[in-house]
Write a protein that holds these residues in place. Structure first.
Motif, mmCIF file in Angstrom:
data_model
loop_
_atom_site.group_PDB
_atom_site.id
_atom_site.type_symbol
_atom_site.label_atom_id
_atom_site.label_comp_id
_atom_site.label_asym_id
_atom_site.label_seq_id
_atom_site.Cartn_x
_atom_site.Cartn_y
_atom_site.Cartn_z
ATOM 1 N N THR A 460 -6.162 -4.270 18.040
ATOM 2 C CA THR A 460 -4.857 -3.603 18.104
ATOM 3 C C THR A 460 -4.234 -3.488 16.726
ATOM 4 O OG1 THR A 460 -4.518 -4.427 20.363
ATOM 5 C CG2 THR A 460 -2.577 -3.660 19.179
ATOM 6 N N ARG A 461 -4.395 -4.521 15.897
ATOM 7 C CA ARG A 461 -3.857 -4.453 14.530
ATOM 8 C C ARG A 461 -4.517 -3.317 13.747
ATOM 9 N NH1 ARG A 461 -1.197 -8.773 12.127
ATOM 10 N NH2 ARG A 461 -2.264 -8.397 10.167
ATOM 11 N N ASN A 462 -5.816 -3.139 13.931
ATOM 12 C CA ASN A 462 -6.522 -2.050 13.248
ATOM 13 C C ASN A 462 -6.065 -0.683 13.739
ATOM 14 O OD1 ASN A 462 -9.036 -2.777 11.393
ATOM 15 N ND2 ASN A 462 -8.871 -4.374 12.937
ATOM 16 N N THR A 463 -6.043 -0.500 15.047
ATOM 17 C CA THR A 463 -5.689 0.808 15.599
ATOM 18 C C THR A 463 -4.219 1.129 15.391
ATOM 19 O OG1 THR A 463 -5.457 -0.258 17.775
ATOM 20 C CG2 THR A 463 -7.548 0.835 17.295
ATOM 21 N N MET A 464 -3.352 0.129 15.408
ATOM 22 C CA MET A 464 -1.933 0.384 15.122
ATOM 23 C C MET A 464 -1.744 0.870 13.695
ATOM 24 S SD MET A 464 0.505 -2.481 16.921
ATOM 25 C CE MET A 464 1.928 -1.766 16.087
ATOM 26 N N ALA A 465 -2.495 0.273 12.766
ATOM 27 C CA ALA A 465 -2.367 0.669 11.363
ATOM 28 C C ALA A 465 -2.732 2.133 11.174
ATOM 29 C CB ALA A 465 -3.244 -0.225 10.490
ATOM 30 N N VAL A 466 -3.824 2.581 11.810
ATOM 31 C CA VAL A 466 -4.224 3.975 11.648
ATOM 32 C C VAL A 466 -3.318 4.901 12.451
ATOM 33 C CG1 VAL A 466 -5.905 4.011 13.543
ATOM 34 C CG2 VAL A 466 -6.242 5.488 11.560
ATOM 35 N N LYS A 498 -10.351 8.184 14.202
ATOM 36 C CA LYS A 498 -11.728 7.757 14.450
ATOM 37 C C LYS A 498 -12.179 6.691 13.471
ATOM 38 C CE LYS A 498 -14.990 10.634 13.445
ATOM 39 N NZ LYS A 498 -15.916 11.798 13.497
ATOM 40 N N ALA A 499 -11.895 6.863 12.187
ATOM 41 C CA ALA A 499 -12.373 5.901 11.182
ATOM 42 C C ALA A 499 -11.808 4.511 11.437
ATOM 43 C CB ALA A 499 -12.000 6.382 9.782
ATOM 44 N N GLY A 500 -10.499 4.434 11.718
ATOM 45 C CA GLY A 500 -9.894 3.133 11.994
ATOM 46 C C GLY A 500 -10.416 2.518 13.275
ATOM 47 N N ALA A 501 -10.640 3.349 14.300
ATOM 48 C CA ALA A 501 -11.167 2.839 15.561
ATOM 49 C C ALA A 501 -12.587 2.305 15.381
ATOM 50 C CB ALA A 501 -11.133 3.939 16.618
ATOM 51 N N LEU A 502 -13.416 3.002 14.610
ATOM 52 C CA LEU A 502 -14.773 2.527 14.367
ATOM 53 C C LEU A 502 -14.779 1.235 13.558
ATOM 54 C CD1 LEU A 502 -16.688 5.857 13.615
ATOM 55 C CD2 LEU A 502 -16.822 4.439 15.676
ATOM 56 N N ALA A 503 -13.872 1.131 12.592
ATOM 57 C CA ALA A 503 -13.773 -0.116 11.830
ATOM 58 C C ALA A 503 -13.392 -1.278 12.740
ATOM 59 C CB ALA A 503 -12.748 0.045 10.707
ATOM 60 N N ALA A 504 -12.456 -1.033 13.674
ATOM 61 C CA ALA A 504 -12.077 -2.076 14.636
ATOM 62 C C ALA A 504 -13.267 -2.430 15.528
ATOM 63 C CB ALA A 504 -10.902 -1.594 15.482
ATOM 64 N N TRP A 505 -14.028 -1.414 15.951
ATOM 65 C CA TRP A 505 -15.189 -1.665 16.805
ATOM 66 C C TRP A 505 -16.226 -2.525 16.084
ATOM 67 C CZ3 TRP A 505 -20.416 -1.085 16.997
ATOM 68 C CH2 TRP A 505 -21.025 -1.104 18.248
ATOM 69 N N LEU A 506 -16.497 -2.209 14.847
ATOM 70 C CA LEU A 506 -17.497 -2.963 14.097
ATOM 71 C C LEU A 506 -17.044 -4.398 13.843
ATOM 72 C CD1 LEU A 506 -18.526 -0.205 11.522
ATOM 73 C CD2 LEU A 506 -19.703 -0.874 13.617
#
Length: 580
Positions: A460-466, A498-506
């Motif tokens: 959530t922290r990653n996706t909120m940031a993007v 997409k980039a932020g979501a993929l970073a969160a996924w990884l």
């Protein structure tokens, strides 16, 4: 008045109610938000209720009897003290090393920092259990490589180090959690306005005094938050205290919780009360952290343009290089190097003998050990599917938290971050107690539920940031042109986030690959993951087999990290993991 939402035709209401105004997209967001609140809150509520439940003559009633029994148990009192010492020592060591490394790499001209900086995150990707095993081969009194060198080569009368001790536990855990503090601190140091530091230097302050009185205090919120999460995570860590503490009869609360569950005979009330003690300790620290930073001004980024200054260390740049190299030696080169040496030896007595080199240990792990294949498959399944579910849920949550307002938003924000404030083994126990009578108990799905819920704040922290970086007007324009919420999501929102979501996924994928706290309480036969297989092999197998399995797990994780970094691009991986 309801606020216009770009995923719903009408609106997502700012408060609960007015359900007739919700579109399909609004119902989806409402349902998933309520599901998140349930997933985060239900295990904790169940744990609290269970800790206050006593069964007698087939009837259950509320009582503080479990807590009274714990207060009379000297092992619990010792466990509280040991847990506080381990957690505070780990947080202090990780803070010192992490903040120092962040300052060196963000604000100085240290030698070779571009080469060393990516390596500083390697301990973040590795399981603390693997580092504990590596240092067991290095600093065990009987067969530690370093101890044998001091005794046999330098003539010491006795081994100078004992990894099976309180300092040994703190050392390994401090090394393992240093990247957490590094990730939390480096961002604030990179974005800090250098005007205050320049003013201090013009008045004659030395570089050291400026750093200690200006730079570090301005980064206090990041440091305190990182310290707090390091304390919470280390206080709830089971693996390192179990491997290094139990042989020395150093019991921490996570170990006592595990033992209480193993001896519970179906009743988890006493174990729940033990877990609640650990939970109360962390809640107290959270309020203390908020009190420390309340009412203080830490503004370091202003509207004027600037470029962070780089401190010229002069000849001390090589000392900074040496400090960074020392950390990498302790956290990467020495433990992984000794794992490799032990893994290719047919026996281990504290020194490497080329005549004993063999690959039989790897053959045993890969082809004869029955858990290896199933554990790898289960870990890959949980990591891939769990990360996908968590990121999908986080995108919806982030949309509500960023785009909407009202009291329901504040409630959702609280419950999303609740798992962060709960030690890992305590939250896993809440999952165990809450779902023990459901069909998912004893299956791989209860482990996935624990993984997703526990680390939901990370994604959530990653996706909120993007999400914050994407203008709401783009989504509104799509809706005004007649696009449905789903089409807007696919054609407008997703390409931008997409980039932020993929970073969160990884990030989640790597965290799940090494997760042990949840797995140790929730796994069942046939559902073992890689960390469980390592823990099992550590109990029953020869040391070279342990080293071979550990090295294979390291190789798999680091290979995944390398592939992901090349795919995503350098710097896209690792930032979000600090929340763990």
């Amino acid at each position: 008045m309801a606020r216009e939402g770009s995923w719903g035709g009408s609106a997502w209401p700012g408060r609960v109610g007015a359900l007739s105004n919700l579109t399909f997209g609004g119902f989806v967001m409402a349902g998933l938000s309520l599901l998140t609140i349930f997933l985060a809150g239900f295990p904790i509520l169940t744990l609290v209720m269970n800790s206050l439940t006593v069964e007698k003559d087939g009837a259950a009633f509320f009582s503080f009897q479990n807590y009274a029994a714990l207060l009379r148990n000297p092992r619990v009192a010792a466990g509280v003290v040991n847990t506080l010492i381990v957690a505070l020592g780990t947080a202090a060591l990780a803070s010192f090393a992490g903040v120092t490394l962040a300052w060196i790499n963000a604000r100085t001209n240290s030698a070779a920092k571009r080469f060393l900086e990516p390596l500083n995150l390697i301990p973040f990707y590795l399981s603390p259990l693997i580092l504990a095993v590596g240092w067991m081969f290095l600093a065990s009194p009987r067969m530690g490589l370093i101890n044998k060198f001091f005794v046999n080569t330098l003539g010491f009368g006795a081994p100078p180090f004992d990894i099976y001790s309180m300092p040994g536990i703190i050392w390994v855990m401090g090394i393992s959690f240093t990247p957490y503090m590094y990730l939390f601190t480096i961002g604030s140091l990179q974005k800090m306005d250098p005007a205050l530091e320049d003013s201090a230097r013009t008045t004659g302050a030395s570089m050291l005094r400026t750093t200690l009185t200006i730079t570090i205090p301005l980064a206090t919120p990041s440091i305190l938050f990182g310290f707090l999460l390091t304390f919470i995570t280390s206080a709830g860590l089971f693996s390192v205290p179990a491997v290094l503490g139990v042989p020395a009869q150093i019991g921490t609360l996570p170990v006592l919780v595990y033992e209480a569950i193993e001896n519970s005979k179906g009743s988890f009330s006493l174990a729940s009360a033990t877990g609640m003690i650990l939970f109360v300790l962390t809640v107290f620290l959270i309020f203390a952290q908020r009190w420390l930073i309340a009412g203080r001004d830490y503004t370091t980024v202003t509207g004027k343009g600037y470029r962070p200054s780089v401190v010229d260390l002069g000849r001390w740049r090589w000392a900074a290089f040496g400090f960074n190299l020392l950390y990498l030696a302790a956290g990467v080169f020495l433990p992984l190097g000794v794992l490799f040496l032990v893994s290719i030896s047919n026996s281990w007595h504290g020194h490497f003998d080329p005549s004993r080199v063999t690959l039989a240990n790897y053959a045993w792990v890969l082809f004869e050990f029955p858990l290896t294949r199933d554990a790898i498959q289960n870990s890959l399944f949980l990591s891939a599917v769990g990360a996908t579910v968590a990121v999908g849920l986080s995108l919806v949550i982030s949309y509500v938290l960023v785009r909407q307002s009202g009291r329901f938003r504040d409630v959702l924000d609280f419950f999303v971050n609740l798992p962060v404030s709960v030690p890992g083994i305590v939250f896993a126990m809440g999952i165990l107690v809450a779902y023990i009578k459901t069909p998912i108990y004893g299956t791989i799905w209860i482990m996935m539920l624990a993984y997703v819920t526990r680390y939901l704040p990370v994604s959530t922290r990653n996706t909120m940031a993007v999400m914050l970086s994407v203008s709401e007007e783009l989504e509104q324009s799509s809706r005004m042109c007649g696009a449905t919420w789903l089409r807007t999501l696919v054609r407008v929102s997703w390409p931008l986030i997409k980039a932020g979501a993929l970073a969160a996924w990884l990030t989640l994928f790597l965290i799940y690959m090494r997760e042990l706290n949840s797995s140790i309480l929730l796994f069942s036969e046939g559902n073992e993951v890689m960390s469980i297989a390592l823990y099992v092999i550590l109990q029953d197998s020869p040391l070279p087999h342990v080293a071979a399995y550990s090295f294979i797990q390291c190789a798999l994780v680091l290979a995944a990290v390398t592939l992901f970094r090349r795919w995503m691009g350098t710097g896209e991986l690792g930032g979000g993991g600090s929340a763990t």
